[in-house]
Design a protein around this motif. Structure first.
Motif, PDB file in Angstrom:
ATOM      1  N   GLU A  97      -2.287   5.246   3.210  1.00  0.00           N
ATOM      2  CA  GLU A  97      -3.045   4.553   4.263  1.00  0.00           C
ATOM      3  C   GLU A  97      -4.526   4.892   4.221  1.00  0.00           C
ATOM      4  O   GLU A  97      -5.373   4.015   4.378  1.00  0.00           O
ATOM      5  CB  GLU A  97      -2.481   4.902   5.637  1.00  0.00           C
ATOM      6  CG  GLU A  97      -1.107   4.359   5.883  1.00  0.00           C
ATOM      7  CD  GLU A  97      -0.516   4.823   7.195  1.00  0.00           C
ATOM      8  OE1 GLU A  97      -1.278   5.293   8.084  1.00  0.00           O
ATOM      9  OE2 GLU A  97       0.716   4.705   7.348  1.00  0.00           O
ATOM     10  N   LEU A 135      -1.461  -5.868   4.753  1.00  0.00           N
ATOM     11  CA  LEU A 135      -1.213  -4.686   3.938  1.00  0.00           C
ATOM     12  C   LEU A 135       0.010  -3.989   4.499  1.00  0.00           C
ATOM     13  O   LEU A 135       0.089  -3.739   5.700  1.00  0.00           O
ATOM     14  CB  LEU A 135      -2.425  -3.751   3.970  1.00  0.00           C
ATOM     15  CG  LEU A 135      -3.765  -4.376   3.594  1.00  0.00           C
ATOM     16  CD1 LEU A 135      -4.887  -3.359   3.736  1.00  0.00           C
ATOM     17  CD2 LEU A 135      -3.731  -4.958   2.191  1.00  0.00           C
ATOM     18  N   ASP A 194      -6.849  -2.388  -6.402  1.00  0.00           N
ATOM     19  CA  ASP A 194      -6.809  -1.534  -5.223  1.00  0.00           C
ATOM     20  C   ASP A 194      -6.030  -0.262  -5.540  1.00  0.00           C
ATOM     21  O   ASP A 194      -5.480  -0.125  -6.647  1.00  0.00           O
ATOM     22  CB  ASP A 194      -6.267  -2.305  -4.007  1.00  0.00           C
ATOM     23  CG  ASP A 194      -4.762  -2.475  -3.985  1.00  0.00           C
ATOM     24  OD1 ASP A 194      -4.061  -2.021  -4.911  1.00  0.00           O
ATOM     25  OD2 ASP A 194      -4.274  -3.070  -3.008  1.00  0.00           O
ATOM     26  N   TYR A 243     -10.326  -1.111   1.397  1.00  0.00           N
ATOM     27  CA  TYR A 243     -10.482  -2.430   2.024  1.00  0.00           C
ATOM     28  C   TYR A 243     -11.589  -2.471   3.079  1.00  0.00           C
ATOM     29  O   TYR A 243     -12.316  -3.461   3.160  1.00  0.00           O
ATOM     30  CB  TYR A 243      -9.150  -2.899   2.620  1.00  0.00           C
ATOM     31  CG  TYR A 243      -8.198  -3.370   1.559  1.00  0.00           C
ATOM     32  CD1 TYR A 243      -8.311  -4.644   1.018  1.00  0.00           C
ATOM     33  CD2 TYR A 243      -7.215  -2.534   1.045  1.00  0.00           C
ATOM     34  CE1 TYR A 243      -7.472  -5.080   0.010  1.00  0.00           C
ATOM     35  CE2 TYR A 243      -6.359  -2.963   0.039  1.00  0.00           C
ATOM     36  CZ  TYR A 243      -6.490  -4.233  -0.470  1.00  0.00           C
ATOM     37  OH  TYR A 243      -5.664  -4.661  -1.481  1.00  0.00           O
ATOM     38  N   ALA A 248      -6.144   3.111   1.332  1.00  0.00           N
ATOM     39  CA  ALA A 248      -6.194   1.667   1.602  1.00  0.00           C
ATOM     40  C   ALA A 248      -7.339   1.343   2.557  1.00  0.00           C
ATOM     41  O   ALA A 248      -8.085   0.385   2.342  1.00  0.00           O
ATOM     42  CB  ALA A 248      -4.866   1.180   2.170  1.00  0.00           C
ATOM     43  N   ARG A 249      -7.495   2.142   3.602  1.00  0.00           N
ATOM     44  CA  ARG A 249      -8.605   1.927   4.552  1.00  0.00           C
ATOM     45  C   ARG A 249      -9.956   2.110   3.860  1.00  0.00           C
ATOM     46  O   ARG A 249     -10.873   1.318   4.051  1.00  0.00           O
ATOM     47  CB  ARG A 249      -8.501   2.889   5.730  1.00  0.00           C
ATOM     48  CG  ARG A 249      -7.356   2.614   6.654  1.00  0.00           C
ATOM     49  CD  ARG A 249      -7.280   3.719   7.726  1.00  0.00           C
ATOM     50  NE  ARG A 249      -5.984   3.776   8.340  1.00  0.00           N
ATOM     51  CZ  ARG A 249      -5.582   3.003   9.342  1.00  0.00           C
ATOM     52  NH1 ARG A 249      -6.408   2.109   9.839  1.00  0.00           N
ATOM     53  NH2 ARG A 249      -4.378   3.132   9.848  1.00  0.00           N
ATOM     54  N   ALA A 298      -3.146   0.714  -4.881  1.00  0.00           N
ATOM     55  CA  ALA A 298      -1.729   0.507  -5.179  1.00  0.00           C
ATOM     56  C   ALA A 298      -1.529  -0.306  -6.455  1.00  0.00           C
ATOM     57  O   ALA A 298      -0.398  -0.653  -6.799  1.00  0.00           O
ATOM     58  CB  ALA A 298      -1.035  -0.180  -4.005  1.00  0.00           C
ATOM     59  N   ILE A 355       0.861  -1.186   0.000  1.00  0.00           N
ATOM     60  CA  ILE A 355       0.000   0.000   0.000  1.00  0.00           C
ATOM     61  C   ILE A 355       0.897   1.235   0.000  1.00  0.00           C
ATOM     62  O   ILE A 355       2.035   1.188   0.477  1.00  0.00           O
ATOM     63  CB  ILE A 355      -0.971   0.025   1.199  1.00  0.00           C
ATOM     64  CG1 ILE A 355      -0.230   0.022   2.537  1.00  0.00           C
ATOM     65  CG2 ILE A 355      -1.969  -1.126   1.116  1.00  0.00           C
ATOM     66  CD1 ILE A 355      -1.110   0.256   3.755  1.00  0.00           C
TER      67      ILE A 355
END
Length: 125
Positions: free
Chosen positions: A15, A55, A108, A22, A18-19, A110, A12
């Motif tokens: 952050e 991650l 995602d 996911y 990513a949160r 990334a 990732i």
């Protein structure tokens, strides 16, 4: 001797994104987070049902752009749940694949690709 489950480590970069992806979009929960000290990259575990993912923001842990496959009992129901969320970065579709079955692939933030597919029913011996 037997082998256990596999826990992929996905890279990732952001952050917050990513949160959002996911947890808010895919519906995973954060099980734990780790940093060696303040200001260091995040390493965390997220899970949904029996699926565990790690991650990592650490350079050396893994390369961005990985591809993983995740079995599900009903990929169409999961796709419908995701579409209902109106996530601005993805509107995944389900497709028939030549080797049989149905799949839904999502990238995602990334660039890692998660492909959710219908798990084959277990055959009794």
């Amino acid at each position: 001797m037997s082998l256990g489950t596999v826990t992929p480590i996905l890279r990732i970069f952001d952050e917050g994104m990513a949160r959002e992806f996911y947890v808010d979009f895919l519906g995973f929960q954060i099980d734990w987070e780790h940093r060696f000290e303040d200001g260091m990259p995040l390493y965390m575990q997220v899970s949904k049902d029996g699926c565990l993912l790690h991650l990592s923001g650490h350079f050396g842990d893994c390369s961005p752009g990985a591809a993983i496959r995740i079995a599900t009992t009903d990929v169409d129901a999961y796709q419908s749940e995701l579409i209902d969320k109106q996530y601005k970065h993805a509107r995944p579709g389900v497709k028939e694949v030549p080797w049989g079955g149905r799949e839904m692939s999502i990238k995602d933030p990334a660039g890692n690709t998660l492909t959710f597919y219908n798990r084959e029913p277990e055959i009794s011996a």
